[in-house]
Design a protein around this motif. Structure first.
Motif, mmCIF file in Angstrom:
data_model
loop_
_atom_site.group_PDB
_atom_site.id
_atom_site.type_symbol
_atom_site.label_atom_id
_atom_site.label_comp_id
_atom_site.label_asym_id
_atom_site.label_seq_id
_atom_site.Cartn_x
_atom_site.Cartn_y
_atom_site.Cartn_z
ATOM 1 N N HIS A 89 49.884 1.723 -29.283
ATOM 2 C CA HIS A 89 49.575 0.783 -28.206
ATOM 3 C C HIS A 89 48.230 1.115 -27.571
ATOM 4 N N GLN A 90 47.987 2.403 -27.397
ATOM 5 C CA GLN A 90 46.740 2.844 -26.787
ATOM 6 C C GLN A 90 45.547 2.425 -27.650
ATOM 7 N N MET A 91 45.676 2.580 -28.961
ATOM 8 C CA MET A 91 44.595 2.211 -29.864
ATOM 9 C C MET A 91 44.377 0.698 -29.913
ATOM 10 N N LEU A 92 45.483 -0.056 -29.860
ATOM 11 C CA LEU A 92 45.389 -1.512 -29.975
ATOM 12 C C LEU A 92 45.056 -2.187 -28.646
ATOM 13 N N PRO A 354 44.894 5.467 -16.149
ATOM 14 C CA PRO A 354 44.913 4.956 -17.528
ATOM 15 C C PRO A 354 46.222 5.191 -18.271
ATOM 16 N N ASP A 355 46.787 6.397 -18.208
ATOM 17 C CA ASP A 355 48.024 6.670 -18.936
ATOM 18 C C ASP A 355 49.173 5.794 -18.444
ATOM 19 N N THR A 356 49.239 5.602 -17.122
ATOM 20 C CA THR A 356 50.307 4.772 -16.559
ATOM 21 C C THR A 356 50.122 3.318 -16.964
ATOM 22 N N ALA A 362 52.463 -1.114 -22.843
ATOM 23 C CA ALA A 362 53.291 -0.942 -24.040
ATOM 24 C C ALA A 362 54.679 -1.528 -23.811
ATOM 25 N N LEU A 363 55.268 -1.253 -22.656
ATOM 26 C CA LEU A 363 56.584 -1.801 -22.351
ATOM 27 C C LEU A 363 56.524 -3.326 -22.244
ATOM 28 N N HIS A 364 55.429 -3.832 -21.681
ATOM 29 C CA HIS A 364 55.224 -5.280 -21.570
ATOM 30 C C HIS A 364 55.275 -5.935 -22.946
#
Length: 379
Positions: A89-92, A354-356, A362-364
């Motif tokens: 998710h972080q990468m996308l 950023p992490d939050t 991601a959950l969204h």
């Protein structure tokens, strides 16, 4: 076994564990490298990160192959896959809608010259909460919590003030149902100390019946039981005081705040009749428009879950991985569904971190019926 021999044997086993751990870590890093390659392929193909069917197949296989450690092995692999998804998710850079909201929402909220709506009548605890949160607000009152939401929805008020939980009586379930139905933003919260009194008309001292909101009756149940009083439920503690003042029913008193008793000209027969001395009710401020202060420290979400074994555990595990503290989780039936539920969740955090933000995005993207309800501070 002598202590020296015990230490020798324990040291030998720990050395074996260290050797295994040294092998596990490079394998984990290698697996994460593969996850990043998967993310690149998924991005090119335009497919979502979560493949629930494949993950379930892996967990089923691991559970079977691990024998007596099947459940533990499945939990381990579930955590690994959660970390893997988070990296993908972080990468996308998913959750585009939420990322735009984080960038564009107001960072500060008006505290004065606002229109707010409360449930009940003047003197209610929600009235006190509104005065605590806002400076000289223009207030209107509605008889039901649903009407509070409708008043905000219509634009007649900028904000609604609603109770969500009491330290003694627990959650106000009907309000949570409405939060999940309307999915407005929560832009603030305030805790109000609740001190109930027994109030009646002058000369009406032989009290046999008390009238109040169900929460007020619950919070004073010890006093009610000790004095053998019958109870009548009413829409609001202050509205109960108003009713007693206007109708003057024989042998009936209201359970309400001292402010409500004074507002409607009642005599306070007994102060502090609530069960718990440190009794507080938490109110939230709702709005159609989001406000995301830089110093906000509480986040509220709601979502439902896919029909996969351990899906709730997998979601909660993500918060643990990020070191985020959950402060509340509430499940409510989805209207018209067959034993399906929405979950309301509060946790400590700031969406501008950023992490939050990555986690919420991601959950969204993964969870059905997901809504970000707000990031705010409690007054």
């Amino acid at each position: 076994m002598e202590k020296q021999e015990f230490e020798r044997q324990l040291s030998a086993v720990r050395e074996e564990i260290d050797r295994i751990d040294k092998q596990l870590l490079p394998l984990f890093l290698e697996r994460m490298n593969c996850s990043e390659k998967v993310a690149e392929i998924k991005q090119q193909a335009g497919i979502p990160v979560l493949n629930a069917k494949r993950e379930q197949e892996i967990l089923d296989r691991v559970r079977e192959e691990a024998g007596g450690y099947g459940g533990s092995a499945a939990a381990l692999y579930s955590a690994i896959m959660a970390v893997s998804r988070a990296r993908q998710h972080q990468m996308l850079v998913g959750g585009g809608e939420l990322r735009r909201l984080e960038q564009t929402a107001d960072r500060s909220m008006k505290q004065s010259d606002v229109r707010a709506v409360c449930q009940g009548v003047p003197g209610a605890y929600s009235h006190r909460a509104a005065l605590r949160f806002f400076e000289a607000p223009e207030l209107v009152f509605r008889s039901t919590w649903k009407e509070v939401f409708e008043t905000v929805k219509s634009g007649e008020a900028d904000f609604g003030v609603l109770p969500v939980e009491n330290s003694a009586a627990g959650s106000v379930s009907a309000v949570y149902d409405l939060i999940l139905r309307y999915r407005f933003y929560i832009v603030g919260a305030v805790g109000i100390k609740v001190e109930h009194c027994l109030a009646a008309c002058r000369g009406n001292a032989d009290i046999k019946t008390v009238i109040s909101h169900p929460q007020g009756l619950s919070q004073c149940s010890d006093y009610i039981e000790q004095h053998g009083l019958s109870t009548v439920e009413y829409s609001n503690t202050a509205a109960a005081a108003k009713f007693v003042a206007q109708e003057r029913p024989d042998g009936t008193a209201a359970i309400c705040s001292e402010e409500a008793a004074e507002e409607y000209g009642l005599i306070v027969l007994k102060k502090g009749i609530q069960n718990a001395a440190n009794n507080k009710t938490r109110f939230v401020i709702i709005s159609q428009k989001p406000v995301l202060p830089e110093n906000a420290d509480k986040i509220s979400l709601c979502f439902s879950l896919p029909h996969i074994t351990g899906s709730l555990y997998n979601v909660l595990e993500r918060f643990a991985i990020h070191g985020l503290n959950l402060t509340k989780i509430e499940s409510r039936p989805i209207p018209g569904s067959n034993f399906e539920y929405d979950f309301y969740l509060d946790f400590s955090g700031n969406i501008h971190t950023p992490d939050t933000l990555d986690l919420i995005c991601a959950l969204h993207d993964e969870l059905p019926r997901f809504s970000f309800l707000g990031n705010y501070r409690e007054a």
